[in-house]
Design a protein around this motif. Structure first.
Motif, PDB file in Angstrom:
ATOM      1  N   ALA A  12       0.864  -1.176   0.000  1.00  0.00           N
ATOM      2  CA  ALA A  12       0.000   0.000   0.000  1.00  0.00           C
ATOM      3  C   ALA A  12       0.901   1.227   0.000  1.00  0.00           C
ATOM      4  O   ALA A  12       1.734   1.389   0.884  1.00  0.00           O
ATOM      5  N   ARG A  13       0.737   2.064  -1.010  1.00  0.00           N
ATOM      6  CA  ARG A  13       1.554   3.269  -1.146  1.00  0.00           C
ATOM      7  C   ARG A  13       0.671   4.486  -0.929  1.00  0.00           C
ATOM      8  O   ARG A  13      -0.372   4.630  -1.571  1.00  0.00           O
ATOM      9  N   ILE A  14       1.096   5.357  -0.024  1.00  0.00           N
ATOM     10  CA  ILE A  14       0.325   6.555   0.314  1.00  0.00           C
ATOM     11  C   ILE A  14       0.880   7.750  -0.446  1.00  0.00           C
ATOM     12  O   ILE A  14       2.087   7.972  -0.473  1.00  0.00           O
ATOM     13  N   THR A  15      -0.027   8.518  -1.038  1.00  0.00           N
ATOM     14  CA  THR A  15       0.346   9.762  -1.705  1.00  0.00           C
ATOM     15  C   THR A  15      -0.450  10.895  -1.057  1.00  0.00           C
ATOM     16  O   THR A  15      -1.692  10.839  -1.018  1.00  0.00           O
ATOM     17  N   GLU A  16       0.274  11.885  -0.527  1.00  0.00           N
ATOM     18  CA  GLU A  16      -0.399  13.031   0.087  1.00  0.00           C
ATOM     19  C   GLU A  16      -0.691  14.081  -0.965  1.00  0.00           C
ATOM     20  O   GLU A  16       0.139  14.368  -1.817  1.00  0.00           O
ATOM     21  N   LYS A  17      -1.887  14.666  -0.886  1.00  0.00           N
ATOM     22  CA  LYS A  17      -2.289  15.710  -1.829  1.00  0.00           C
ATOM     23  C   LYS A  17      -2.113  17.068  -1.160  1.00  0.00           C
ATOM     24  O   LYS A  17      -2.069  17.161   0.070  1.00  0.00           O
ATOM     25  N   PRO A  18      -2.005  18.138  -1.954  1.00  0.00           N
ATOM     26  CA  PRO A  18      -1.777  19.486  -1.393  1.00  0.00           C
ATOM     27  C   PRO A  18      -2.850  19.930  -0.391  1.00  0.00           C
ATOM     28  O   PRO A  18      -2.561  20.689   0.539  1.00  0.00           O
ATOM     29  N   ASP A  19      -4.077  19.434  -0.541  1.00  0.00           N
ATOM     30  CA  ASP A  19      -5.154  19.855   0.370  1.00  0.00           C
ATOM     31  C   ASP A  19      -5.176  19.060   1.678  1.00  0.00           C
ATOM     32  O   ASP A  19      -6.067  19.219   2.502  1.00  0.00           O
ATOM     33  N   GLY A  20      -4.198  18.143   1.880  1.00  0.00           N
ATOM     34  CA  GLY A  20      -4.137  17.356   3.112  1.00  0.00           C
ATOM     35  C   GLY A  20      -4.765  15.981   2.996  1.00  0.00           C
ATOM     36  O   GLY A  20      -4.539  15.119   3.830  1.00  0.00           O
ATOM     37  N   HIS A  21      -5.578  15.775   1.971  1.00  0.00           N
ATOM     38  CA  HIS A  21      -6.167  14.465   1.747  1.00  0.00           C
ATOM     39  C   HIS A  21      -5.074  13.510   1.271  1.00  0.00           C
ATOM     40  O   HIS A  21      -4.024  13.932   0.801  1.00  0.00           O
ATOM     41  N   CYS A  22      -5.348  12.216   1.359  1.00  0.00           N
ATOM     42  CA  CYS A  22      -4.383  11.215   0.917  1.00  0.00           C
ATOM     43  C   CYS A  22      -5.049  10.200   0.001  1.00  0.00           C
ATOM     44  O   CYS A  22      -6.258   9.967   0.081  1.00  0.00           O
ATOM     45  N   SER A  23      -4.230   9.590  -0.816  1.00  0.00           N
ATOM     46  CA  SER A  23      -4.669   8.513  -1.688  1.00  0.00           C
ATOM     47  C   SER A  23      -3.787   7.309  -1.371  1.00  0.00           C
ATOM     48  O   SER A  23      -2.572   7.441  -1.230  1.00  0.00           O
ATOM     49  N   ILE A  24      -4.412   6.147  -1.222  1.00  0.00           N
ATOM     50  CA  ILE A  24      -3.659   4.926  -0.954  1.00  0.00           C
ATOM     51  C   ILE A  24      -3.877   3.979  -2.128  1.00  0.00           C
ATOM     52  O   ILE A  24      -5.003   3.684  -2.498  1.00  0.00           O
ATOM     53  N   ARG A  25      -2.786   3.515  -2.706  1.00  0.00           N
ATOM     54  CA  ARG A  25      -2.850   2.536  -3.788  1.00  0.00           C
ATOM     55  C   ARG A  25      -2.509   1.177  -3.181  1.00  0.00           C
ATOM     56  O   ARG A  25      -1.366   0.913  -2.820  1.00  0.00           O
ATOM     57  N   CYS A  26      -3.517   0.331  -3.056  1.00  0.00           N
ATOM     58  CA  CYS A  26      -3.372  -1.000  -2.459  1.00  0.00           C
ATOM     59  C   CYS A  26      -3.203  -2.025  -3.585  1.00  0.00           C
ATOM     60  O   CYS A  26      -4.013  -2.056  -4.520  1.00  0.00           O
ATOM     61  N   THR A  27      -2.170  -2.859  -3.472  1.00  0.00           N
ATOM     62  CA  THR A  27      -1.837  -3.799  -4.532  1.00  0.00           C
ATOM     63  C   THR A  27      -1.576  -5.188  -3.958  1.00  0.00           C
ATOM     64  O   THR A  27      -0.949  -5.313  -2.914  1.00  0.00           O
ATOM     65  N   ILE A  28      -2.049  -6.196  -4.668  1.00  0.00           N
ATOM     66  CA  ILE A  28      -1.729  -7.588  -4.340  1.00  0.00           C
ATOM     67  C   ILE A  28      -0.898  -8.125  -5.495  1.00  0.00           C
ATOM     68  O   ILE A  28      -1.304  -8.037  -6.654  1.00  0.00           O
ATOM     69  N   LYS A  29       0.278  -8.682  -5.153  1.00  0.00           N
ATOM     70  CA  LYS A  29       1.199  -9.188  -6.166  1.00  0.00           C
ATOM     71  C   LYS A  29       1.423 -10.686  -5.995  1.00  0.00           C
ATOM     72  O   LYS A  29       1.375 -11.191  -4.885  1.00  0.00           O
ATOM     73  N   ALA A  30       1.703 -11.341  -7.101  1.00  0.00           N
ATOM     74  CA  ALA A  30       2.113 -12.746  -7.092  1.00  0.00           C
ATOM     75  C   ALA A  30       2.991 -12.961  -8.303  1.00  0.00           C
ATOM     76  O   ALA A  30       2.654 -12.509  -9.404  1.00  0.00           O
ATOM     77  N   LEU A  31       4.121 -13.626  -8.086  1.00  0.00           N
ATOM     78  CA  LEU A  31       5.065 -13.905  -9.168  1.00  0.00           C
ATOM     79  C   LEU A  31       5.440 -12.620  -9.915  1.00  0.00           C
ATOM     80  O   LEU A  31       5.435 -12.574 -11.140  1.00  0.00           O
ATOM     81  N   ASP A  32       5.709 -11.566  -9.161  1.00  0.00           N
ATOM     82  CA  ASP A  32       6.135 -10.270  -9.702  1.00  0.00           C
ATOM     83  C   ASP A  32       5.114  -9.623 -10.644  1.00  0.00           C
ATOM     84  O   ASP A  32       5.460  -8.824 -11.489  1.00  0.00           O
ATOM     85  N   GLN A  33       3.848 -10.011 -10.525  1.00  0.00           N
ATOM     86  CA  GLN A  33       2.801  -9.387 -11.319  1.00  0.00           C
ATOM     87  C   GLN A  33       1.702  -8.877 -10.406  1.00  0.00           C
ATOM     88  O   GLN A  33       1.410  -9.476  -9.374  1.00  0.00           O
ATOM     89  N   GLU A  34       1.085  -7.767 -10.815  1.00  0.00           N
ATOM     90  CA  GLU A  34      -0.037  -7.210 -10.073  1.00  0.00           C
ATOM     91  C   GLU A  34      -1.292  -8.014 -10.375  1.00  0.00           C
ATOM     92  O   GLU A  34      -1.693  -8.133 -11.523  1.00  0.00           O
ATOM     93  N   LEU A  35      -1.905  -8.573  -9.334  1.00  0.00           N
ATOM     94  CA  LEU A  35      -3.149  -9.323  -9.511  1.00  0.00           C
ATOM     95  C   LEU A  35      -4.365  -8.452  -9.253  1.00  0.00           C
ATOM     96  O   LEU A  35      -5.429  -8.659  -9.826  1.00  0.00           O
ATOM     97  N   PHE A  36      -4.195  -7.490  -8.334  1.00  0.00           N
ATOM     98  CA  PHE A  36      -5.314  -6.664  -7.899  1.00  0.00           C
ATOM     99  C   PHE A  36      -4.781  -5.312  -7.477  1.00  0.00           C
ATOM    100  O   PHE A  36      -3.713  -5.213  -6.875  1.00  0.00           O
ATOM    101  N   CYS A  37      -5.527  -4.262  -7.798  1.00  0.00           N
ATOM    102  CA  CYS A  37      -5.119  -2.916  -7.411  1.00  0.00           C
ATOM    103  C   CYS A  37      -6.371  -2.107  -7.067  1.00  0.00           C
ATOM    104  O   CYS A  37      -7.387  -2.217  -7.758  1.00  0.00           O
TER     105      CYS A  37
END
Length: 169
Positions: A124-149
């Motif tokens: 899960a990677r968090i990105t902060e926005k200028p207005d204070g809100h955040c976005s989280i990119r949640c990812t499930i990986k298997a065998l070096d490939q993204e299965l779900f995002c």
């Protein structure tokens, strides 16, 4: 500051402050939860405040030098594994340690190992926005490939950190 303060810093009452006891606990952990990485041991024992951080490293080096554990390398990961000599020490002497210490240490190590395994698959990677809100990119990986995002928005950093932790768990 007394000379002993550095040795006991960060150790809760009932924790271990004797090098011999710490070495016994490390053998016990490697025997019962190993093979295990140094980071998993450090995280577990520090989380429970059972042992001083600097003593963990020193005692791990000691038991490796004594041939009680060996460091096995698989790819880029190094893990401690118990030797026959270390197994004998853990079986015969570890029960001299308080049961509560042994149980808390093993439970903490298992949590640390589970977290490390899950963190390799779930990110899960968090990105902060200028207005204070955040976005989280949640990812499930298997065998070096993204299965779900999944992208999730939160109102603040604290909420984002909670979402990240819960996703990985």
């Amino acid at each position: 500051m007394a000379a002993n303060d550095a040795f006991t810093a960060g150790v809760r009452p009932g924790g271990l402050t004797n090098s011999t006891e710490i070495r016994l606990l490390l053998c016990y952990l490697v025997k019962n939860a190993g093979p295990i990485t140094r980071t998993e041991i450090e995280n577990a024992l520090m989380e429970e405040a059972l042992v001083n951080y600097f003593e963990i490293g020193s005692c791990l080096d000691d038991i490796a030098r004594q041939g009680l554990v060996v460091l096995q390398k698989k790819g880029t990961v190094e893990r401690y594994a118990i030797t026959d000599k270390g197994c004998k020490v853990a079986q015969e002497l570890a029960y001299d340690l308080p049961r509560s210490v042994r149980e808390r240490a093993v439970a903490a190590v298992l949590r640390a190992q589970t977290w490390a395994r899950k963190e390799a698959e779930y990110s899960a990677r968090i990105t902060e926005k200028p207005d204070g809100h955040c976005s989280i990119r949640c990812t499930i990986k298997a065998l070096d490939q993204e299965l779900f995002c999944l992208d999730i928005g939160t109102p603040d950093r604290l909420s984002a950190d909670l979402v990240k932790k819960q996703f990985i768990l």
